[in-house]
Design a protein around this motif. Structure first.
Motif, mmCIF file in Angstrom:
data_model
loop_
_atom_site.group_PDB
_atom_site.id
_atom_site.type_symbol
_atom_site.label_atom_id
_atom_site.label_comp_id
_atom_site.label_asym_id
_atom_site.label_seq_id
_atom_site.Cartn_x
_atom_site.Cartn_y
_atom_site.Cartn_z
ATOM 1 N N ASP A 1 5.150 -0.199 4.171
ATOM 2 C CA ASP A 1 6.034 -0.401 3.025
ATOM 3 C C ASP A 1 5.271 0.025 1.766
ATOM 4 O O ASP A 1 4.220 -0.529 1.447
ATOM 5 N N LEU A 2 5.813 0.993 1.041
ATOM 6 C CA LEU A 2 5.130 1.520 -0.141
ATOM 7 C C LEU A 2 5.650 0.923 -1.443
ATOM 8 O O LEU A 2 5.089 1.189 -2.508
ATOM 9 N N ALA A 3 6.689 0.110 -1.374
ATOM 10 C CA ALA A 3 7.322 -0.398 -2.597
ATOM 11 C C ALA A 3 6.315 -1.188 -3.428
ATOM 12 O O ALA A 3 5.716 -2.162 -2.968
ATOM 13 N N GLY A 4 6.108 -0.731 -4.660
ATOM 14 C CA GLY A 4 5.226 -1.406 -5.594
ATOM 15 C C GLY A 4 3.750 -1.265 -5.313
ATOM 16 O O GLY A 4 2.924 -1.834 -6.025
ATOM 17 N N ARG A 5 3.365 -0.498 -4.291
ATOM 18 C CA ARG A 5 1.964 -0.401 -3.879
ATOM 19 C C ARG A 5 1.226 0.733 -4.578
ATOM 20 O O ARG A 5 1.817 1.703 -5.037
ATOM 21 N N GLU A 6 -0.085 0.591 -4.615
ATOM 22 C CA GLU A 6 -0.964 1.710 -4.962
ATOM 23 C C GLU A 6 -1.017 2.632 -3.749
ATOM 24 O O GLU A 6 -1.347 2.189 -2.647
ATOM 25 N N VAL A 7 -0.704 3.897 -3.946
ATOM 26 C CA VAL A 7 -0.698 4.855 -2.841
ATOM 27 C C VAL A 7 -1.608 6.024 -3.193
ATOM 28 O O VAL A 7 -1.550 6.559 -4.308
ATOM 29 N N VAL A 8 -2.455 6.400 -2.257
ATOM 30 C CA VAL A 8 -3.282 7.600 -2.371
ATOM 31 C C VAL A 8 -2.835 8.577 -1.298
ATOM 32 O O VAL A 8 -2.822 8.236 -0.104
#
Length: 213
Positions: free
Chosen positions: A119-126
């Motif tokens: 789940d990528l919602a609201g996350r820091e993503v690299v």
């Protein structure tokens, strides 16, 4: 800074130093080459490692010549100026897009099985890859990630073409590139060892870094 890397793992270690301020991100590697870059980043930052599967869309007379790309969960992205020069429209490539969707689904099944993306919602993503040439694959990946509602997205690559790096700054919140050589011709020229990875290599990295849950 020296622009020749020993291999993808060393490049990933150097990237990890630059990314050290990002706490526990979801690190999405573009397979296959991006997984060896991403692993040292996760080791340094913590967080979650997974793959974001992408496929190049080829020019029909010469399929190895990419004119677009598609990422899982996203829509096809095309190099529109290039298509114009070739006398093509996106609609002309419907067959190629359908074929790449099928191959993309096959690779997702190989790499992840029935497990969904984190789940990528609201996350820091690299988003990590081993380099940027035309950038069409990275653009497709970043747009697919953006559609999932992340908090912040960083594109991290060891080396890239100057114009491509500049263009990617419109697609991500931050672009971290260690080297932007003036004489860039291909990603592989900036690595001493740039062997092709197999699906088994990707699975081995993922097995060493299992996603929680």
């Amino acid at each position: 800074m020296e622009c020749v890397f020993v291999d993808r793992a060393q490049a990933g270690e150097r990237l990890a130093e630059r990314l050290a301020g990002i706490p526990g991100p979801v690190v999405l590697a573009l397979p296959r080459g991006g997984v060896e870059v991403a692993e040292p980043i996760v080791r340094r930052l913590g967080g979650v490692l997974d793959v974001l599967v992408t496929r190049k869309i080829g020019y029909p007379p010469s399929p190895e010549f990419g004119v677009g790309a598609i990422a899982e969960g996203g829509e096809p992205v095309f190099d529109l100026p290039l298509l114009h020069r070739l006398g093509l429209t996106p609609e002309d490539l419907a067959g190629e897009v359908a074929a790449e969707r099928r191959e993309l689904a096959r690779r997702v099944a190989v790499y992840r099985g029935d497990r969904p993306l984190p789940d990528l919602a609201g996350r820091e993503v690299v988003v990590a890859d081993d380099g940027l040439a035309t950038g069409v694959t990275a653009r497709a990946a970043l747009r697919a990630v953006a559609a999932a509602g992340p908090g912040r997205v960083t594109l991290a690559v060891p080396v890239g073409a100057r114009d491509t790096v500049s263009a990617m700054r419109e697609e991500a919140d931050e672009v971290v590139v260690l080297c932007v050589p003036a004489d860039f011709r291909a990603v592989g020229q900036w690595y001493e060892h740039f062997g092709q990875l197999s699906d088994a290599d990707v699975l081995e990295v993922l097995a060493r870094n299992p996603a929680p849950g």
